[in-house]
Design an enzyme around this catalytic site. Structure first.
Site, PDB file in Angstrom:
ATOM      1  N   THR A 291       0.491  -1.192   0.085  1.00 26.26           N
ATOM      2  CA  THR A 291      -0.119  -0.165   0.092  1.00 26.26           C
ATOM      3  C   THR A 291       0.804   1.244   0.214  1.00 26.26           C
ATOM      4  O   THR A 291       1.749   1.274   0.777  1.00 26.26           O
ATOM      5  CB  THR A 291      -0.653  -0.249   1.288  1.00 26.26           C
ATOM      6  OG1 THR A 291      -1.709  -1.302   1.136  1.00 26.26           O
ATOM      7  CG2 THR A 291      -1.678   1.439   0.915  1.00 26.26           C
TER       8      THR A 291
ATOM      9  N   ASP B 182       2.390   1.919   5.355  1.00 27.73           N
ATOM     10  CA  ASP B 182       3.728   1.499   6.448  1.00 27.73           C
ATOM     11  C   ASP B 182       4.915   2.047   6.107  1.00 27.73           C
ATOM     12  O   ASP B 182       5.667   1.972   6.708  1.00 27.73           O
ATOM     13  CB  ASP B 182       3.535   0.242   7.586  1.00 27.73           C
ATOM     14  CG  ASP B 182       4.877  -0.754   6.368  1.00 27.73           C
ATOM     15  OD1 ASP B 182       5.898  -1.387   7.459  1.00 27.73           O
ATOM     16  OD2 ASP B 182       4.703  -1.171   5.121  1.00 27.73           O
ATOM     17  N   GLN B 183       5.203   2.491   4.339  1.00 31.94           N
ATOM     18  CA  GLN B 183       6.357   2.703   4.082  1.00 31.94           C
ATOM     19  C   GLN B 183       7.204   3.512   5.927  1.00 31.94           C
ATOM     20  O   GLN B 183       6.363   4.709   5.346  1.00 31.94           O
ATOM     21  CB  GLN B 183       6.710   3.230   2.912  1.00 31.94           C
ATOM     22  CG  GLN B 183       6.275   2.629   2.352  1.00 31.94           C
ATOM     23  CD  GLN B 183       4.494   2.566   1.327  1.00 31.94           C
ATOM     24  OE1 GLN B 183       4.008   2.689   2.125  1.00 31.94           O
ATOM     25  NE2 GLN B 183       4.140   0.825   1.043  1.00 31.94           N
ATOM     26  N   GLU B 184       8.326   3.757   5.244  1.00 30.69           N
ATOM     27  CA  GLU B 184       8.910   4.613   6.800  1.00 30.69           C
ATOM     28  C   GLU B 184       8.848   6.744   6.534  1.00 30.69           C
ATOM     29  O   GLU B 184       8.796   6.865   7.252  1.00 30.69           O
ATOM     30  CB  GLU B 184      10.801   4.917   6.474  1.00 30.69           C
ATOM     31  CG  GLU B 184      11.156   3.708   7.005  1.00 30.69           C
ATOM     32  CD  GLU B 184      12.153   3.392   8.042  1.00 30.69           C
ATOM     33  OE1 GLU B 184      12.535   4.186   9.111  1.00 30.69           O
ATOM     34  OE2 GLU B 184      12.230   2.691   8.563  1.00 30.69           O
TER      35      GLU B 184
END
Length: 194
Positions: free
Chosen positions: A58, A81-83
């Protein structure tokens, strides 16, 4: 950058009436977070499509409104949830009446990372008291480590500032997803923002 508008959200008092013993049939807002490959998006779409769908990670968010088994409508925000997305998570906190954390119950190595990421979120002032549903996904796999091992690894036994529930599920088969959402709806009837 796209900023979200929360103009259509209702105050908690309009969603949950103190005189009623159940959640009103208005739409409650739920924030769902989890590490990559935990199964968030598949869990989000299972109640709608009734089948497993393969997704790419996502980027941004997915959002769907779902009817729980009790008939209560809930809108679930599945946020990537990518940084680079994580600082934006805080924009969702003031508006949610429920919080879902999805973890991979077959990968003990990711549980410590999950604990480090999600503990500060639960402690955030805007998340104070928000009911928490911990969905332990991949319960259908032989490598599933069990609910007690997940509870211990995440330190859930020390969570005393909110209602919380741990539920095993399988995004592959749909097992446990609707029951878990029903439990979250049940807990939400006791939550009031202060």
């Amino acid at each position: 950058m796209i900023l979200l508008s929360f103009d259509n959200l209702l105050p908690i008092d309009e969603i949950i009436s103190p005189r009623e013993s159940s959640v009103n049939p208005r739409i409650a807002q739920i924030l769902m977070l989890g590490l990559g490959d935990s199964g968030k998006s598949t869990i989000l779409y299972w109640p709608i499509l009734k089948q497993r769908v393969t997704y790419v990670p996502t980027i941004g968010f997915n959002v769907e409104t779902i009817n729980s088994s009790s008939g209560t409508k809930i809108t679930i925000w599945d946020v990537g949830d990518q940084e680079q997305m994580r600082p934006l998570w805080a924009h969702y906190y003031p508006f949610c009446q429920g919080f879902i954390v999805v973890v991979d119950g077959s990968n003990i190595d990711t549980l410590q990372i999950s604990r480090e990421i999600f503990r500060p979120i639960a402690a955030h002032n805007d998340m104070r008291g928000v009911p928490l549903l911990l969905l332990v996904n991949k319960s259908d796999l032989p490598s599933f480590i069990g609910l007690s091992a997940v509870v211990n690894a995440l330190g859930m036994d020390r969570v005393v500032d909110r209602l919380w529930h741990v539920h095993a599920c399988s995004a592959e088969t749909g097992e446990g997803i609707m029951e878990a959402l029903d439990e979250l709806v049940r807990m939400m009837k006791y939550f009031r923002r202060t």
